[in-house]
Motif scaffolding. Sequence first.
Motif, short mmCIF file in Angstrom:
data_model
loop_
_atom_site.label_atom_id
_atom_site.label_comp_id
_atom_site.label_asym_id
_atom_site.label_seq_id
_atom_site.Cartn_x
_atom_site.Cartn_y
_atom_site.Cartn_z
N CYS A 354 30.51 31.88 65.45
CA CYS A 354 31.55 30.96 64.49
C CYS A 354 32.67 30.77 64.59
O CYS A 354 33.54 32.02 65.16
CB CYS A 354 31.13 31.50 62.36
N SER A 355 33.00 29.31 64.00
CA SER A 355 34.49 28.92 64.27
C SER A 355 35.89 30.10 63.75
O SER A 355 37.01 30.16 64.58
CB SER A 355 35.05 27.55 65.02
N VAL A 356 35.67 30.81 62.83
CA VAL A 356 36.37 31.25 61.99
C VAL A 356 35.63 32.10 61.52
O VAL A 356 34.41 32.54 62.04
CB VAL A 356 37.22 30.49 60.87
N PRO A 357 37.00 33.54 61.66
CA PRO A 357 36.74 34.92 61.37
C PRO A 357 36.21 35.05 60.03
O PRO A 357 35.69 35.93 59.59
CB PRO A 357 37.66 35.76 61.90
N CYS A 394 29.07 27.71 59.27
CA CYS A 394 28.88 28.64 58.97
C CYS A 394 29.63 29.43 58.18
O CYS A 394 30.75 29.09 58.19
CB CYS A 394 28.70 29.16 60.59
N ASP A 395 28.94 29.98 57.17
CA ASP A 395 30.55 30.96 56.25
C ASP A 395 29.91 32.23 56.44
O ASP A 395 29.44 32.90 56.67
CB ASP A 395 29.81 31.05 54.88
N MET A 396 31.38 32.78 56.65
CA MET A 396 31.99 34.13 57.05
C MET A 396 32.22 35.21 56.30
O MET A 396 32.81 36.19 56.23
CB MET A 396 33.07 34.11 58.54
N GLY A 397 32.38 34.36 54.88
CA GLY A 397 33.10 35.40 53.89
C GLY A 397 33.98 35.00 53.62
O GLY A 397 34.69 34.10 54.11
N PRO A 398 34.09 36.08 52.22
CA PRO A 398 35.94 35.10 51.75
C PRO A 398 36.64 35.94 52.74
O PRO A 398 36.28 37.05 53.24
CB PRO A 398 35.50 35.49 50.34
#
Length: 624
Positions: A354-357, A394-398
């Motif tokens: 995913c492009s973000v952590p 994609c969802d990496m969580g809050p």
Amino acid sequence: QSIGCDDYLGSDKVIDKCGICGGDNTACKVVSGVFKHTLTNLGYHKIVEIPEGATKINITEMSKSNNYLALRSRSGRSIINGNWAIDRPGRYEGGGTMFTYKRPNEISSTAGESFLADGPTNEVLDVYMIHQQPNPGIHYEYIIPGDNVISPQLLAHRRPGEPVNGQLGMPESTNHEDEDLHRETDTLTGQSTGTFPVIQPGRFPSHQPENQVPAVQPPRQNREHNWKQIGKTECTTTCGKGSQYPVFHCVNRITHEEVSEIYCDSSTKPIPEEEACNLFPCPAFWDIGEWSECSKTCGLGMQHRQILCRQMYANRTLTVQQYRCHHLEKPETTSTCQLKICSEWQIRTEWTSCSVPCGVGQRTRDVKCVSNLGDVVDDEECNMKLRPNDIENCDMGPCAKSWFLTEWSDRCSAECGDGVRTRSVVCMTNHVSSLPLEGCGSNRPSGTTPCNNGPCAGKVEWFAGGWTQCSTECGSGTQQREVICVRKTEGNFDVLNPYECSYLEKPPSQQSCYLKPCGSKWFHTEWSTCSRSCEGGFRVREVRCLSDDMTASTQCDPQLKPEEKEPCNTQDCIPEIDENCKDKYYNCNVVVQARLCVYTYYKTACCASCTRVANRQSGFLGRR
């Protein structure tokens, strides 16, 4: 070295468009044009007439259509596509030449039908179009000989001194007194016949040239033999009208035995004449056209072909009704086809990280279109509707959230006394690619802080109030505001004479404003002076419709147009009262009725009544 059209080595002569070796294209005329008429009725429409002697004939549709070209002789004989029967593309004889009929059937082709022929024609031919849809344009072109031009075909095949078109062909530089001399070899003896002058009409030699060898006469044949028909040649066709010729042999007149032809007089041998044979029509057959292109470049598609019932007669193939071919099984007009197996989508890699952590980002993978041979090809060769996704969220969580602050502003909001400085405060995740979010809690840092640039004692300045409303609801108007000179003290303002602030730049007290365009509006002038001072007159004014830029317009509402003319001064006229003008008698009305006011005595004795009548009459005449 190259050989020219005159068969000389190193010659640069070529055949021009008129068919003449070394010509300059002036011996013929090119006729060309485009038939673009708009047609309304379905059926045959004449396009152009091809004259006798035409060469290099080219009739071409400018683009593909559902129309058909047709060709007919002036005598009414159909050559191509006659009697509502569409012929197959091919070669057709007509008018003394051979026409090539082309009709591209490829789906991707945009070319139209065409007739091509080298010519020359030996009769007038008419070109028609079978009209079924709008005419795309028909280009026609052919070449005809110019005036007094000798046909190149005749020049190419004639013998020296042989007449052309009834006259002897002579070079233009030839003098009739010194004719060119020609040589010719006698085909019988093989010896030279010497030179002989070219005969001109009306000029004959007075004697035979001395060196001319007399022609050898054949020996007189024996009358014991003669020519006899012994049969006929085989018919050229087995059906549909062929031709055959009688066969003559030399025979003994008494025994009728065949002998060598040298015993018979060749000059008396009958010339075989053509005879028709096998006149019965040939059986009809299915004429199968070429398959069209496959409707699809890959995978299962369809292709079509034209199937016509045709019958041979008199060396011509005619299109006939299909019931004549019922004894034969009709071939299929459509068929499935597959040029190759279609390419397919292949997923070459797994999803990337995913492009973000934290929070919502994106991930990608490699998707390619691959042919059946394993080669990567353009995406257009695969079905785009079936293409797998190569990018998704994609969802990496809050993410953890914090207050983000800017530095305090450098300037205080007040030049003197108490003011404030500001900064921006926003709740964001601690990852730079995330959008602003809520949830940082209620303990929001302050966005302002107090500041003071020192006391304002004795400071003089201009003070401007708020702007008034625009003077107009639409179009250009003005706004006003109060501008005064004040001295600012602790908590108070003292109004001063404007002279005290004259050294400062004064803010404007008026400005232009423009709320919205008015559009076209009615404008009018002031009313004119009334045409009468009493008892009803009228006054006028000019009314015009003007747009925002003050130009004449026609967009005004006619229902709202102001009046251009109105009545005025409708009150009665009141004459001036003269104290010395009075009636001296009580019955002055009788004087008025008897019309005696025209006399001076009665006008003075009944002054008031006579004056009143005179004023009424002058008013009546004025109204008339």
